[in-house]
Design a protein around this motif. Structure first.
Motif, PDB file in Angstrom:
ATOM      1  N   GLU A 119       0.880  -1.172   0.000  1.00  0.00           N
ATOM      2  CA  GLU A 119       0.000   0.000   0.000  1.00  0.00           C
ATOM      3  C   GLU A 119       0.911   1.213   0.000  1.00  0.00           C
ATOM      4  N   LYS A 120       0.455   2.234  -0.687  1.00  0.00           N
ATOM      5  CA  LYS A 120       1.369   3.336  -0.933  1.00  0.00           C
ATOM      6  C   LYS A 120       0.934   4.628  -0.289  1.00  0.00           C
ATOM      7  N   GLN A 121       1.902   5.469  -0.099  1.00  0.00           N
ATOM      8  CA  GLN A 121       1.699   6.870   0.224  1.00  0.00           C
ATOM      9  C   GLN A 121       0.835   7.085   1.452  1.00  0.00           C
ATOM     10  N   LEU A 122       1.226   6.444   2.533  1.00  0.00           N
ATOM     11  CA  LEU A 122       0.573   6.734   3.790  1.00  0.00           C
ATOM     12  C   LEU A 122       1.077   8.094   4.263  1.00  0.00           C
ATOM     13  N   SER A 123       0.177   8.865   4.807  1.00  0.00           N
ATOM     14  CA  SER A 123       0.587  10.172   5.298  1.00  0.00           C
ATOM     15  C   SER A 123       1.441   9.970   6.546  1.00  0.00           C
ATOM     16  N   PRO A 124       2.260  10.970   6.876  1.00  0.00           N
ATOM     17  CA  PRO A 124       3.061  10.858   8.095  1.00  0.00           C
ATOM     18  C   PRO A 124       2.197  10.560   9.321  1.00  0.00           C
ATOM     19  N   GLN A 125       0.949  11.041   9.331  1.00  0.00           N
ATOM     20  CA  GLN A 125       0.065  10.810  10.486  1.00  0.00           C
ATOM     21  C   GLN A 125      -0.301   9.331  10.593  1.00  0.00           C
ATOM     22  N   LEU A 126      -0.709   8.725   9.468  1.00  0.00           N
ATOM     23  CA  LEU A 126      -1.050   7.299   9.480  1.00  0.00           C
ATOM     24  C   LEU A 126       0.167   6.469   9.874  1.00  0.00           C
ATOM     25  N   TYR A 127       1.301   6.871   9.340  1.00  0.00           N
ATOM     26  CA  TYR A 127       2.514   6.111   9.596  1.00  0.00           C
ATOM     27  C   TYR A 127       2.854   6.119  11.087  1.00  0.00           C
ATOM     28  N   ALA A 128       2.625   7.242  11.745  1.00  0.00           N
ATOM     29  CA  ALA A 128       2.980   7.357  13.160  1.00  0.00           C
ATOM     30  C   ALA A 128       2.267   6.294  13.986  1.00  0.00           C
ATOM     31  N   SER A 129       0.966   6.070  13.695  1.00  0.00           N
ATOM     32  CA  SER A 129       0.240   5.082  14.496  1.00  0.00           C
ATOM     33  C   SER A 129       0.614   3.658  14.100  1.00  0.00           C
ATOM     34  N   LEU A 130       0.986   3.487  12.859  1.00  0.00           N
ATOM     35  CA  LEU A 130       1.352   2.147  12.389  1.00  0.00           C
ATOM     36  C   LEU A 130       2.724   1.733  12.919  1.00  0.00           C
TER      37      LEU A 130
END
Lengths: 662, 424
Positions: A119-130
């Motif tokens: 999956e591509k181009q997660l925003s920095p916000q989504l990435y933080a929780s992941l």
């Protein structure tokens, strides 16, 4: 010692033989067979790609138009995936289970044991929780990936976009691209892909049997660093571009402004536009669908892909060719009774101009004058040589960049349309045709189509008194600001210098006291020409072409506002604001009282039911013309026998031609 | 004739001692390389395999010196006791043994030490076989003596097969060389060779009529050629009958007796199956490790296959991978050369013994060591089925190292008294 003493040799012999067999086999697999070293390297060496930063794009003053921003891509190695909480994972990255299954299947199809993008181009916000929970999802990994970001949200169609490579692209470029890579798909991103993309770096790491990196291979001897893409300096002026986009808001059309002395494009507005930031990031596909289905076709790059009959804006060019051919002199006059008669055909004029010379005809846009000139020109060698004479004229027009792609540095440019004599031979099926038959060409109608870029380029040529540089959007590649060599070549149009002044006089008069007087800029001499392009589907297209100032011109411009009627009403004021902004840095109050705000707020969008897009318009136009000409032809044939019918035909023609005149 | 007072090291065969120490050193270094963990670099760390092996080597050398202190006669006299003790241990392991990887082969002792009785059984069997065969009026050509000798060999084999440890069981078959040296008919050796060939052909060709047909055809040719010689005809006919029944029993063994994993191992070596990700993974990775070493190897501690755990069991059964990968063909030649030198030296030593006990024992030791080497290295390069037996003195494992130390130093001790006649 005993009787079996000799047997020690047998036993020793067997030992030696078996040892030799082992050594032979060892020799074979260690020395002869080279496969095992390859296999060992394949086992242990993993290539980790280092993505280079894509080159940024600046405007002519160094202001950033495109830069990079980090997003996060998830990759997966299906074989390494251990059971995990799928639903939680989907929730974290914001997809549903069905989507997850689809993506996972795709990854397995690509390779179960190799990393492929998930999956591509997660925003920095989504990435933080992941990120905190990544350890629960074995086999998945996150890589940061730079994406494009547009600080001022301008010039979307010029800049274009990047997209993931598909299988066909991978095949086409012979393995350079890999699944999950990005490639420029439109605009400058596509045209300058090889410059912008930079060079990927490769880091060879050694991994253990579970795929865990254990250090660099051969101390990095085979590693390469990622080389960032080159910076591109565009010729665009961001303030001009922004103003243009604002002025064209809620309108369909184009603005192309060019610096005549270099061919550098200063403004490149295609309206309706869109915010380029919509097409990057996580929601890009939804946004893309919305834009792609927009009936006004925001993805159509109108400055280079839309064809319009140039209408009256073609007249200066007509005049120049006639002067060069010696058909007329600047002093040649025509007594305009309000129409022009060619044989038994009448071309209606806007006014009764009375006696007009060349400048006056340009200034007053006298259809009669230019019909007269055109007929003289085509008929100069007699009716038998109409074809040759016509083609000579056609080639002279082509020198201005009409009828073929001009060679701008953007993909998918269209060449407009400029007919050859053969077309009319075919159209009239061998029957004789004459200047009078194709007379509409004289005033920029008929089988003519030009892109806004081509129209602006004609103005450059007039401003330069006889030459142009191929218009281009990138004025400097890399930090050394290299210019593509083809943009340094001067294209001469074979018109002598002295013939320009009378034409330019006329063009100046257009703005000083002619059709475009409303758009007169205080303190600046702008030379221009209004035009109206026939649109059989609705209101005509408003056209204005110009350059300014008269002495030492700095800007040439073409403005087209679709479905907005006469050039003077919409295209000319918009052009004048752009020109003034560029030359003076600000827009001063006008005698006529027009303000940029009025034009920014105006909504000239055609109703969706009537709007059919420009491409269709031109085609339909040609078809219409074709029909029209055949009607006319029939009319001519039958005119001798049926006077009534002839009258009807002429009336019909006049009705059609009403908008030609200005 | 002997003068034991002169020195502990009097008459010691230094070449054997040198080879012994060389192989032990290669062992510790290879294990060190195979399982090296940069976080734990000490070579004497008892938490690591190489640390443990280093301690085992020291214990082994002490044990070796201790054996040199013993009397040769005492070693001979002790044979039945040692054999009994190992037999007891082999029985015990079946009851209280620890099951590792499907083999119930280890007895756990206090202090975390695990004993593998099968390793010591080899030593015990060599000793008892030597003692029995060196007895007066014992001739292997006689059916009764042969039967007893065979029983000495088969008894531990049977117990080990129950664990079930097929590899260690097969090791005892190498003692056929001892019986051959002591007078057993060469037909047994030839037959063994034919058995192996037939075994491979039966499974590989999987075409019984063809194999039987070829055997019958060859027999007829020989019978026609030697019409006059009744002895040859009898032998050949008997041989043919044995071979045909063998071929059928192989087929039967393979289809009905062998467990699936054993079948797979055989299939992989014979190239019948080629399952590189599953059952064939070990051998394939082992071949890659050795093959990728090329001529000079990747250098000490630079082997990627072994260091990064692509090769399984890299410090025990597949330790030769480290040698092959890091020292290349050159290293393989050196190690194989050392082993060949060792066993040829043992034959040489055997033949210079006055006492048959010492000679027979020496052949036993040489045969067992050589069988281990051929099977182990053959397995790592994929020409022998994957049978888990250690590479003598190099593979990680205390029981194995101690057992081979006992064998070799007992031999050295006997050899130092080679002019003494030891009576059973």
């Amino acid at each position: 010692m005993n009787q079996f003493f000799e047997r020690r040799y047998v036993i020793g012999g067997i030992f030696i033989t078996l040892t030799l067999i082992l050594l032979g086999r060892l020799f074979y697999i260690q020395i002869i067979d080279d496969r095992y070293l390859l296999y060992a390297n394949k086992n242990v060496i993993r290539q980790f790609i280092k993505y280079p930063a894509r080159g940024p794009i600046l405007d002519r003053n160094g202001i950033t138009l495109v830069k990079n921003e980090l997003v996060y891509d998830i990759s997966v190695i299906p074989k390494q995936v251990k059971p995990f909480d799928t639903l939680e994972f989907c929730r974290l990255i914001g997809i549903d289970k069905a989507e997850f299954d689809k993506l996972f299947l795709k990854a397995i199809k690509y390779s179960p044991s190799l990393s492929s993008s998930f999956e591509k181009q997660l925003s920095p916000q989504l990435y933080a929780s992941l990120q905190e929970r990544m350890s629960e999802f074995q086999g998945f990994s996150v890589e940061e990936h730079p994406i494009r970001s547009y600080p001022d949200s301008v010039a979307a169609q010029f800049l274009g976009g990047i997209g993931e490579v598909n299988d066909a692209t991978i095949a086409k470029y012979g393995g350079y691209y890999r699944l999950g890579d990005y490639i420029g798909t439109s605009g400058v991103e596509k045209a300058y892909e090889t410059v912008l993309r930079g060079q990927r770096g490769v880091q060879n790491k050694m991994v253990d049997s579970r795929g865990i990196p254990k250090g660099s291979y051969a101390n990095g001897a085979y590693d390469t660093l990622a080389v960032s893409g080159e910076r591109l300096t565009s010729s665009l002026d961001i303030t001009l571009q922004k103003l243009g986009e604002k002025l064209m808001k809620n309108k369909v059309g184009s603005i192309v402004a060019i610096e005549p002395s270099t061919g550098e494009i200063l403004a490149f507005v295609s309206s309706p536009g869109y915010d380029p930031n919509l097409l990057v990031g996580h929601d890009r596909s939804t946004n893309y669908k919305t834009l792609a289905t927009n009936p006004y076709k925001p993805f159509l790059v109108r400055p280079i892909q839309a064809n319009y009959p140039p209408g009256s804006s073609f007249k200066p060019l007509s005049a120049l060719i006639a002067l060069q051919e010696g058909i007329i002199t600047p002093q040649t006059t025509y007594n305009c009774p309000g129409y022009y008669m060619s044989g038994n055909r009448q071309v209606k004029c806007t006014h009764v101009h009375g006696i007009v010379n060349l400048s006056g005809a340009v200034a007053g846009s006298c259809n009669g004058y230019f019909s007269m000139v055109f007929q003289k020109l085509i008929d100069k060698n007699g009716p038998k040589l109409t074809d040759t004479t016509f083609n000579d004229w056609r080639n002279n027009v082509a020198k201005f960049g009409l009828g073929s792609r001009i060679g701008v540095d953007l993909p998918a440019e269209r060449g407009g349309y400029l007919p050859k004599a053969a077309l009319y031979d075919k159209m009239y099926k061998g029957a004789r045709w004459r200047a009078s038959t194709v007379l509409s060409l004289a005033i920029g109608q008929g089988e003519l189509g030009a892109t806004p870029l081509q129209l602006a380029n004609i103005e450059c040529t007039i401003a330069n008194h006889g030459f142009y540089y191929t218009p281009h959007l990138i004025k400097g590649i890399g930090t050394k600001n290299i210019v593509k060599p083809e943009y340094l070549i001067k294209h001469d149009v074979s018109i002598d210098y002295q013939y320009f002044e009378p034409v330019i006089d006329g063009m100046q008069a257009v703005v000083e006291n002619g059709t475009a007087i409303q758009s007169k800029i205080p303190g600046i001499i702008m030379c221009g020409k209004t035009g109206t392009a026939q649109n059989p589907h609705g209101e005509n297209h408003s056209i204005f072409v110009a350059f300014a100032p008269r002495e030492n011109p700095k800007i040439a411009i073409a403005v087209i506002v679709e479905n907005s009627g006469e050039g003077a009403h919409w295209a000319a004021p918009i052009a004048s604001f752009i020109v003034e902004k560029y030359l003076k840095g600000s827009i001063s109050p006008r005698e006529s009282g027009i303000t940029p705000e009025h034009f920014m707020e105006a909504n000239r969008l055609p109703e969706i039911t009537t709007y059919s897009g420009n491409k269709a318009t031109v085609k339909a136009d040609s078809l219409k013309k074709l029909k029209l000409d055949s009607i006319r032809k029939k009319g001519l044939i039958k005119s001798a026998s049926n006077k009534n019918k002839k009258d009807i035909t002429i009336k019909y023609l006049a009705a059609i031609k009403r908008k030609d005149d200005e | 004739m002997s003068n034991p007072q002169r020195s502990f090291f009097f008459n010691v065969d230094w070449l054997t001692v040198f080879i012994y120490l060389a192989l032990c050193t290669i062992g510790v270094l290879s294990i060190h390389s195979a399982v090296f963990d940069p976080k734990n670099p000490s070579i004497v760390d008892m938490d690591t395999n190489y640390g443990k092996q280093f301690i085992f080597v020291i214990i082994s050398v002490v044990l070796g010196i201790f054996i040199l202190l013993l009397e040769s006669r005492f070693l001979s006299a002790l044979a039945p006791t040692i054999y009994s003790v190992t037999t007891l241990l082999l029985l015990l392991v079946l009851i209280i043994g620890r099951n590792v990887g499907g083999n119930q082969a280890w007895i756990s002792l206090p202090g975390g030490i695990r004993l593998q009785p099968a390793e010591f059984a080899k030593y015990a069997t060599c000793l008892l076989l030597a003692r029995y065969l060196s007895g007066t009026n014992i001739k292997v050509t006689e059916i009764k003596s042969f039967a007893i000798a065979a029983a000495i060999i088969f008894f531990p084999m049977l117990l080990i097969l129950l664990q079930p440890d097929a590899g260690s069981t097969l090791v005892f078959s190498s003692l056929l060389f001892v019986l051959y040296r002591e007078g057993l008919s060469p037909y047994f050796l030839i037959l063994e060779g034919l058995f192996i060939t037939l075994f491979v052909l039966t499974l590989k060709l999987n075409n019984m009529p063809l194999i039987i047909g070829v055997i019958i055809a060859l027999t007829l040719v020989i019978v026609l050629l030697f019409k006059r010689n009744r002895q040859i005809i009898t032998t050949v006919l008997l041989g043919a009958a044995i071979l045909i029944s063998f071929a059928f029993s192989v087929k039967f063994l393979y289809t009905s007796v062998l467990k699936p994993h054993q079948k797979t191992r055989i299939d992989i070596v014979l190239g019948i199956t080629n399952d590189l990700r599953g059952k064939g993974y070990n051998v394939n990775q082992s071949k890659i490790a050795i093959g990728s070493g090329k001529l000079w190897g990747k250098g000490y501690m630079q082997g990627t296959q072994t260091k990064y755990s692509f090769v399984p069991e890299q410090s025990t059964d597949f330790i030769f991978c480290t040698v092959g990968e890091e020292f290349g063909f050159a290293g393989s030649v050196v190690v194989l050369g050392l082993y060949l030198l060792l066993v040829l030296r043992i034959i040489y030593i055997a033949e210079r013994q006055r006492s048959p006990f010492s000679r027979i024992y020496a052949y036993g030791v040489g045969s067992v060591i050589f069988f281990h080497v051929v099977i182990n290295i053959g397995m790592t390069i994929g020409i022998v089925p994957s049978i888990g037996i250690p590479l003598p003195l190099i593979s990680y494992g205390g029981s194995s190292l101690l057992s081979f130390t006992l064998m070799i130093f007992t031999l050295i001790k006997l050899d130092s008294n080679r002019m003494v006649m030891i009576y059973a």
